[in-house]
Design a protein around this motif. Sequence first.
Motif, PDB file in Angstrom:
ATOM      1  N   ASP A   1      36.496 -37.023 -12.655  1.00 13.58           N
ATOM      2  CA  ASP A   1      36.507 -36.116 -13.834  1.00 13.58           C
ATOM      3  C   ASP A   1      36.095 -34.370 -13.401  1.00 13.58           C
ATOM      4  O   ASP A   1      35.538 -34.952 -12.604  1.00 13.58           O
ATOM      5  CB  ASP A   1      35.819 -37.198 -14.574  1.00 13.58           C
ATOM      6  CG  ASP A   1      35.326 -36.070 -15.951  1.00 13.58           C
ATOM      7  OD1 ASP A   1      34.472 -35.127 -16.285  1.00 13.58           O
ATOM      8  OD2 ASP A   1      35.434 -36.070 -17.526  1.00 13.58           O
ATOM      9  N   ARG A   2      36.769 -33.852 -13.916  1.00 19.28           N
ATOM     10  CA  ARG A   2      36.854 -32.907 -13.586  1.00 19.28           C
ATOM     11  C   ARG A   2      34.729 -32.570 -13.341  1.00 19.28           C
ATOM     12  O   ARG A   2      34.431 -31.614 -13.133  1.00 19.28           O
ATOM     13  CB  ARG A   2      37.762 -31.287 -14.466  1.00 19.28           C
ATOM     14  CG  ARG A   2      38.429 -31.170 -14.637  1.00 19.28           C
ATOM     15  CD  ARG A   2      39.368 -30.030 -13.691  1.00 19.28           C
ATOM     16  NE  ARG A   2      40.609 -30.546 -13.604  1.00 19.28           N
ATOM     17  CZ  ARG A   2      41.425 -29.461 -13.064  1.00 19.28           C
ATOM     18  NH1 ARG A   2      40.764 -28.629 -12.496  1.00 19.28           N
ATOM     19  NH2 ARG A   2      42.661 -29.919 -12.612  1.00 19.28           N
ATOM     20  N   ALA A   3      33.913 -33.154 -14.586  1.00 18.01           N
ATOM     21  CA  ALA A   3      33.461 -32.663 -14.434  1.00 18.01           C
ATOM     22  C   ALA A   3      31.696 -32.751 -13.318  1.00 18.01           C
ATOM     23  O   ALA A   3      30.930 -32.373 -13.262  1.00 18.01           O
ATOM     24  CB  ALA A   3      32.532 -33.165 -15.820  1.00 18.01           C
ATOM     25  N   GLU A   4      32.748 -34.027 -13.003  1.00 16.54           N
ATOM     26  CA  GLU A   4      32.139 -34.507 -11.866  1.00 16.54           C
ATOM     27  C   GLU A   4      31.985 -33.763 -10.655  1.00 16.54           C
ATOM     28  O   GLU A   4      31.393 -33.564  -9.838  1.00 16.54           O
ATOM     29  CB  GLU A   4      32.187 -36.404 -11.001  1.00 16.54           C
ATOM     30  CG  GLU A   4      32.202 -37.142 -12.590  1.00 16.54           C
ATOM     31  CD  GLU A   4      32.941 -38.053 -11.994  1.00 16.54           C
ATOM     32  OE1 GLU A   4      32.268 -39.507 -12.320  1.00 16.54           O
ATOM     33  OE2 GLU A   4      34.298 -38.430 -12.263  1.00 16.54           O
TER      34      GLU A   4
ATOM     35  N   TYR B   1      41.713 -31.891  -0.497  1.00 14.44           N
ATOM     36  CA  TYR B   1      40.875 -32.400  -2.211  1.00 14.44           C
ATOM     37  C   TYR B   1      41.659 -32.419  -2.859  1.00 14.44           C
ATOM     38  O   TYR B   1      40.654 -33.590  -3.160  1.00 14.44           O
ATOM     39  CB  TYR B   1      39.567 -30.773  -1.793  1.00 14.44           C
ATOM     40  CG  TYR B   1      39.084 -30.540  -0.516  1.00 14.44           C
ATOM     41  CD1 TYR B   1      38.489 -31.529  -0.443  1.00 14.44           C
ATOM     42  CD2 TYR B   1      39.049 -28.975  -0.426  1.00 14.44           C
ATOM     43  CE1 TYR B   1      37.325 -31.600   0.708  1.00 14.44           C
ATOM     44  CE2 TYR B   1      38.390 -28.945   0.782  1.00 14.44           C
ATOM     45  CZ  TYR B   1      37.139 -30.685   1.610  1.00 14.44           C
ATOM     46  OH  TYR B   1      36.345 -30.102   2.508  1.00 14.44           O
ATOM     47  N   ALA B   2      42.435 -31.451  -3.396  1.00 11.95           N
ATOM     48  CA  ALA B   2      42.920 -32.115  -5.089  1.00 11.95           C
ATOM     49  C   ALA B   2      43.280 -32.728  -5.261  1.00 11.95           C
ATOM     50  O   ALA B   2      43.042 -34.207  -6.012  1.00 11.95           O
ATOM     51  CB  ALA B   2      43.681 -30.902  -5.315  1.00 11.95           C
ATOM     52  N   ARG B   3      44.038 -33.867  -4.469  1.00 15.74           N
ATOM     53  CA  ARG B   3      44.541 -35.361  -3.695  1.00 15.74           C
ATOM     54  C   ARG B   3      44.142 -36.044  -3.988  1.00 15.74           C
ATOM     55  O   ARG B   3      43.717 -37.189  -4.721  1.00 15.74           O
ATOM     56  CB  ARG B   3      45.991 -35.042  -2.854  1.00 15.74           C
ATOM     57  CG  ARG B   3      47.236 -34.497  -3.566  1.00 15.74           C
ATOM     58  CD  ARG B   3      48.523 -34.623  -2.320  1.00 15.74           C
ATOM     59  NE  ARG B   3      47.838 -33.895  -1.205  1.00 15.74           N
ATOM     60  CZ  ARG B   3      47.986 -33.191  -0.320  1.00 15.74           C
ATOM     61  NH1 ARG B   3      48.353 -32.341  -1.244  1.00 15.74           N
ATOM     62  NH2 ARG B   3      47.496 -32.628   0.897  1.00 15.74           N
ATOM     63  N   LYS B   4      42.938 -36.283  -3.065  1.00 16.62           N
ATOM     64  CA  LYS B   4      41.301 -36.803  -2.811  1.00 16.62           C
ATOM     65  C   LYS B   4      40.424 -37.213  -4.201  1.00 16.62           C
ATOM     66  O   LYS B   4      40.424 -37.967  -4.347  1.00 16.62           O
ATOM     67  CB  LYS B   4      40.919 -36.925  -1.274  1.00 16.62           C
ATOM     68  CG  LYS B   4      41.361 -36.756  -0.807  1.00 16.62           C
ATOM     69  CD  LYS B   4      40.105 -36.422   1.107  1.00 16.62           C
ATOM     70  CE  LYS B   4      41.591 -36.560   2.693  1.00 16.62           C
ATOM     71  NZ  LYS B   4      40.410 -36.065   2.826  1.00 16.62           N
TER      72      LYS B   4
ATOM     73  N   LEU C   1      28.672 -31.758  -8.559  1.00 20.18           N
ATOM     74  CA  LEU C   1      28.791 -32.269  -7.129  1.00 20.18           C
ATOM     75  C   LEU C   1      28.876 -30.613  -6.177  1.00 20.18           C
ATOM     76  O   LEU C   1      28.301 -30.372  -5.575  1.00 20.18           O
ATOM     77  CB  LEU C   1      30.192 -32.773  -6.929  1.00 20.18           C
ATOM     78  CG  LEU C   1      30.217 -32.732  -4.634  1.00 20.18           C
ATOM     79  CD1 LEU C   1      29.354 -33.421  -4.299  1.00 20.18           C
ATOM     80  CD2 LEU C   1      31.636 -33.412  -4.483  1.00 20.18           C
ATOM     81  N   ALA C   2      30.274 -29.739  -6.721  1.00 20.71           N
ATOM     82  CA  ALA C   2      29.830 -27.939  -6.434  1.00 20.71           C
ATOM     83  C   ALA C   2      28.809 -27.495  -6.364  1.00 20.71           C
ATOM     84  O   ALA C   2      28.606 -27.237  -5.419  1.00 20.71           O
ATOM     85  CB  ALA C   2      31.035 -27.070  -7.130  1.00 20.71           C
ATOM     86  N   ARG C   3      28.297 -28.354  -7.786  1.00 19.71           N
ATOM     87  CA  ARG C   3      26.918 -27.070  -8.172  1.00 19.71           C
ATOM     88  C   ARG C   3      25.399 -27.750  -7.420  1.00 19.71           C
ATOM     89  O   ARG C   3      24.910 -27.210  -6.878  1.00 19.71           O
ATOM     90  CB  ARG C   3      26.398 -27.704  -9.715  1.00 19.71           C
ATOM     91  CG  ARG C   3      25.333 -27.166 -10.234  1.00 19.71           C
ATOM     92  CD  ARG C   3      24.466 -27.337 -11.587  1.00 19.71           C
ATOM     93  NE  ARG C   3      24.151 -28.615 -11.716  1.00 19.71           N
ATOM     94  CZ  ARG C   3      23.194 -28.719 -11.482  1.00 19.71           C
ATOM     95  NH1 ARG C   3      22.161 -28.628 -10.563  1.00 19.71           N
ATOM     96  NH2 ARG C   3      22.767 -29.863 -11.370  1.00 19.71           N
ATOM     97  N   LEU C   4      25.671 -29.284  -7.464  1.00 21.20           N
ATOM     98  CA  LEU C   4      24.677 -29.648  -5.879  1.00 21.20           C
ATOM     99  C   LEU C   4      24.862 -29.394  -5.519  1.00 21.20           C
ATOM    100  O   LEU C   4      24.013 -29.304  -3.941  1.00 21.20           O
ATOM    101  CB  LEU C   4      25.031 -31.436  -6.432  1.00 21.20           C
ATOM    102  CG  LEU C   4      24.314 -31.825  -7.719  1.00 21.20           C
ATOM    103  CD1 LEU C   4      24.535 -33.141  -7.956  1.00 21.20           C
ATOM    104  CD2 LEU C   4      22.917 -31.599  -8.102  1.00 21.20           C
ATOM    105  N   LEU C   5      25.980 -29.619  -4.534  1.00 23.06           N
ATOM    106  CA  LEU C   5      26.063 -28.750  -3.056  1.00 23.06           C
ATOM    107  C   LEU C   5      25.918 -27.049  -3.036  1.00 23.06           C
ATOM    108  O   LEU C   5      25.046 -27.108  -2.382  1.00 23.06           O
ATOM    109  CB  LEU C   5      27.486 -28.896  -2.438  1.00 23.06           C
ATOM    110  CG  LEU C   5      27.827 -30.251  -1.888  1.00 23.06           C
ATOM    111  CD1 LEU C   5      29.184 -30.387  -1.944  1.00 23.06           C
ATOM    112  CD2 LEU C   5      26.985 -30.874  -0.634  1.00 23.06           C
TER     113      LEU C   5
END
Length: 160
Positions: A140-143, A132-135, A147-151
Amino acid sequence: MHGSGSGDEPGASAGSGVDHEFLALERELAVFLRRARASSGEMAREVHPDLESAAYGLLVRLESTGPQRATDLAAYFGVGKATMSRQLRALEVLGLVVRANDPDDGRASLVRLTDEGLARFRTVRDARRGRYARKLAGWDRAEVAELARLLQHLNERTGS
């Protein structure tokens, strides 16, 4: 993304009454879920060649929550007691989980990861996190956080 009612979303029916944004979300979630199921199967086989892909989620849950009753696991995953019992038996046979008496209720038992199950799971999980980190390295870390917040929001709204 096209505005609602623009009529130019591929596969959208003119009279569907569904906004194009929701159709796009449905399409992308379908792709994401297909890939997640395939990935879950691969990770399950990495933990143990005979592990069913559906059982991988049990390992995730047990690692994050600690010992659980089988009935609580069944409720969390939205499956019946018989299905959960079968999956847990398979994990026990593989030596990945063990049952012990619940100290709060002598009639019940708790399921927990064995040391072997925990070690195998963490090895696979850490490798997955690296992928995941590589992909997402270009994000941007904020993105990533958004995404984590929305999921999480989606999971909370669509859960049982």
